[in-house]
Structure formats: structure tokens, C-alpha cells
Scaffold this motif. Structure first.
Motif, PDB file in Angstrom:
ATOM      1  N   LYS A  33       0.851  -1.189   0.000  1.00 50.66           N
ATOM      2  CA  LYS A  33       0.000   0.000   0.000  1.00 50.66           C
ATOM      3  C   LYS A  33       0.883   1.234   0.000  1.00 50.66           C
ATOM      4  O   LYS A  33       2.064   1.164   0.314  1.00 50.66           O
ATOM      5  N   ILE A  88       1.306   5.473   1.107  1.00 48.09           N
ATOM      6  CA  ILE A  88       0.869   6.611   1.904  1.00 48.09           C
ATOM      7  C   ILE A  88       1.773   7.788   1.539  1.00 48.09           C
ATOM      8  O   ILE A  88       2.952   7.603   1.244  1.00 48.09           O
ATOM      9  N   GLU A 130      -7.047  -0.143   9.100  1.00 50.61           N
ATOM     10  CA  GLU A 130      -6.159   0.558   8.153  1.00 50.61           C
ATOM     11  C   GLU A 130      -5.917   1.990   8.615  1.00 50.61           C
ATOM     12  O   GLU A 130      -4.806   2.510   8.526  1.00 50.61           O
ATOM     13  N   ARG A 131      -6.954   2.616   9.114  1.00 43.86           N
ATOM     14  CA  ARG A 131      -6.837   3.998   9.586  1.00 43.86           C
ATOM     15  C   ARG A 131      -5.848   4.100  10.753  1.00 43.86           C
ATOM     16  O   ARG A 131      -5.035   5.021  10.810  1.00 43.86           O
ATOM     17  N   GLN A 173      -2.355   3.877   9.354  1.00 39.53           N
ATOM     18  CA  GLN A 173      -1.952   5.121   8.698  1.00 39.53           C
ATOM     19  C   GLN A 173      -1.666   6.221   9.715  1.00 39.53           C
ATOM     20  O   GLN A 173      -0.712   6.978   9.552  1.00 39.53           O
ATOM     21  N   GLU A 174      -2.463   6.314  10.770  1.00 36.03           N
ATOM     22  CA  GLU A 174      -2.196   7.303  11.811  1.00 36.03           C
ATOM     23  C   GLU A 174      -0.867   7.016  12.503  1.00 36.03           C
ATOM     24  O   GLU A 174      -0.103   7.928  12.816  1.00 36.03           O
ATOM     25  N   LYS A 191       6.522   9.534  10.962  1.00 35.94           N
ATOM     26  CA  LYS A 191       7.033   9.973   9.661  1.00 35.94           C
ATOM     27  C   LYS A 191       8.469  10.483   9.725  1.00 35.94           C
ATOM     28  O   LYS A 191       9.253  10.211   8.824  1.00 35.94           O
TER      29      LYS A 191
END
Length: 80
Positions: A3, A5, A49-50, A53-54, A60
């Protein structure tokens, strides 16, 4: 399944990061950078999934730092 992002790097450049989710019987979420520049996310069963991603967004800076470091390690000098 791979996936993508979008993250902002430490140098304020937008990057698309490929990541793979590996779910198992565990209690927490972890992240590691693989040699092919994919990000491996290990998460407990039932993690959405959320949530993943969070988690990636919260990590990051660490992710981009390690991707940049890894890319520097594999640069071949042009003088060879």
C-alpha cells in the motif's frame, strides 16, 4: 499487499511510501524500514487501516530519516 501513503519528509518534500502490513498475535504496532525501501508495519489482528496510517504519520520523521540514511548507504560513487 503493498500500500502507499504520502508523507512529508524532513526536508518538506512530499514522498510516497510503500508499506506492507503484517498482522499477528501481538499487542503493539511496530515499524521497520526494509532494504528495498518498503516499510514493514507489524500490527495486532483487528487493527484498522486507519490506525496503521495514523501510526505511520506519527512516525514519519523516523521513517524518512531511515529511508534517507539507507539511500545514502547504497549510492555508488560515479568515479568508479
Amino acid at each position: 499487499m503493498i500500500k502507499l501513503i504520502k508523507l512529508w519528509s524532513r526536508h518538506y518534500q512530499q514522498m510516497k511510501i510503500a508499506y506492507v502490513i503484517q498482522k499477528s498475535r501481538r499487542r503493539s504496532i511496530s515499524v521497520s524500514v526494509m532494504t528495498d525501501n518498503r516499510v514493514l508495519v507489524k500490527a495486532p489482528y483487528g487493527t484498522t487501516e486507519r490506525t496503521v496510517q495514523e501510526f505511520l504519520l506519527s512516525k514519519k520523521d523516523w521513517i524518512t530519516k531511515h529511508l534517507e540514511k539507507q539511500n545514502r548507504q547504497y549510492v555508488v560513487p560515479s568515479s568508479l
